[in-house]
Design an enzyme around this catalytic site. Structure first.
Site: not given
Ligand code: HXC
Ligand code: NAP
Length: 283
Positions: A16-17, A21, A41, A67, A99, A149, A191, A201
């Site tokens: 996720g580089g 972050l 990805r 991936d 999400f 969490y 945090g 998300r």
């Molecule tokens: C409910 C959802 C959903 C949503 C997807 N799904 N988004 N369900 N609410 N918002 C469901 C879909 O309907 C589907 O189920 C299944 O999840 C897979 O969805 P896809 O879109 O096919 O998944 P995919 O393409 O693999 O994408 C993965 C993803 C997406 C997690 C859903 O959001 C993503 O690519 N995220 C990567 C980056 C990311 O999330 N960054 C944030 C990290 S922040 P069905 O049954 O319909 O097929 C973080 C910080 C924490 O971790 C702390 C913060 C303070």
């Molecule tokens: P982000 O930019 O969405 O980072 C997530 C990264 O993961 C993206 O670069 C994404 O790239 C990659 N990724 C997702 N699915 C992947 C897959 N299947 N294979 C390979 N790479 C994948 O969000 P961020 O806020 O910087 O989050 C970074 C880290 O910090 C995460 O571990 C998150 O849980 C943690 N964190 C963040 C916060 C915050 O407040 N931001 C707080 C607590 C913890 P691609 O889409 O190109 O795959």
């Protein structure tokens, strides 16, 4: 924060580089002299980051798409990184999916999507690289990005909470088991640090305007990316070589504010405290 060249000669792989972050950490690792492999990805995102940083820094970024859920792609990243740099010293498991949703609305596929990225992806990289380090008798350093969490749990992000708890448990377990191979394992629990990926998300629609996350943080603000990068660089550097199995929270005391039973008494004004004192003294 660290001295110039603190990470020189190190090769660091960051999942996720290419965004958020991860990208900020990569920038600082390069500034400190490391060569960095970035993977996620979206190949075009990785290539853009490599182009941007390779024109700026002497040390090199090597972009390679994968991936994290697919073990053959993970193995390919590790093999190509060894071909390119001859070694990998540090692994940062930063890729994540997340999400918000009421849990009863989630399909099992939705649960899988997050668990497979966060927990399985971290296992895929850790196990593949760990086995290689052990076979080659090389030292290794693993840094996992979790959340606060991971140990409290949290409603509305239950797949992520389950997965991050698993990653934290793996961090601590391997810190002990693999110490004999000179592989250490630590975690950072951030945090709120604004990133597009997380904010889109976790605060969709107008939630971004309605929920001011800085209000939940005792220090009154969200985190700055450089603050997290400083901590990550320290944990990957040799300055932290006796730190193993630790999770370091960087959240301005956000989670503790929720935990302390009387922390909400900040709503009491000075006048009210004066009144309580008068009442006590009268008695
Ligand atoms: C409910 C959802 C959903 C949503 C997807 N799904 N988004 N369900 N609410 N918002 C469901 C879909 O309907 C589907 O189920 C299944 O999840 C897979 O969805 P896809 O879109 O096919 O998944 P995919 O393409 O693999 O994408 C993965 C993803 C997406 C997690 C859903 O959001 C993503 O690519 N995220 C990567 C980056 C990311 O999330 N960054 C944030 C990290 S922040 P069905 O049954 O319909 O097929 C973080 C910080 C924490 O971790 C702390 C913060 C303070
Ligand atoms: P982000 O930019 O969405 O980072 C997530 C990264 O993961 C993206 O670069 C994404 O790239 C990659 N990724 C997702 N699915 C992947 C897959 N299947 N294979 C390979 N790479 C994948 O969000 P961020 O806020 O910087 O989050 C970074 C880290 O910090 C995460 O571990 C998150 O849980 C943690 N964190 C963040 C916060 C915050 O407040 N931001 C707080 C607590 C913890 P691609 O889409 O190109 O795959």
């Amino acid at each position: 924060m660290l001295k110039e060249n603190s990470l020189v000669d190190k090769v660091i792989l960051v999942t996720g580089g290419g965004s958020g972050l991860g990208k900020s950490m990569v920038k600082y690792f390069l500034e400190l002299g490391a060569n960095v492999v970035i993977t996620s990805r979206r190949e075009e995102v990785l290539n853009d980051v490599a182009k941007e940083f390779n024109s700026k820094y002497e040390s090199e970024v090597f972009p390679i798409a994968c991936d994290v859920r697919k073990i053959n792609e993970v193995e390919n990243v590790i093999n190509e990184s060894f071909k390119k740099f001859g070694k990998i010293d540090c692994l940062v498991n930063n890729a994540a999916g997340n999400f918000i949703s009421p849990t009863e609305r989630l399909s099992t596929r939705a649960f899988d999507a997050v668990i497979d990225i966060v927990l399985k992806g971290t296992i895929n990289f850790t196990l593949t690289l760990g086995k290689r380090w052990i076979k080659d008798k090389s030292e290794g350093n693993i840094l996992n990005i979790v959340t606060t969490y991971s140990w409290t749990g949290s409603g509305y992000v239950v797949p992520s909470a389950c997965a991050k708890a698993g990653v934290l448990s793996m961090t601590r377990s391997l810190a002990v088991e693999w110490a004999k191979y000179k592989i250490r394992s630590n975690a950072i629990a951030p945090g709120p640090f604004p990133t597009k990926g997380a904010w889109d998300r976790l605060l969709p629609g107008d939630l971004k305007d309605k929920l001011d996350l800085s209000k939940k943080v005792p220090v009154g603000r969200v985190g700055e990316h450089q603050e997290l990068s400083n901590l990550a660089a320290y944990l990957l550097s040799d300055y932290s070589s006796y730190i193993n199995g630790e999770v370091i929270t960087i959240d301005g005391a956000e989670w503790l504010k929720g935990a302390g039973q009387f922390n909400h008494l900040e709503i009491i004004t000075d006048q009210m405290w004066d009144m309580f004192e008068m009442m006590r003294k009268k008695k």
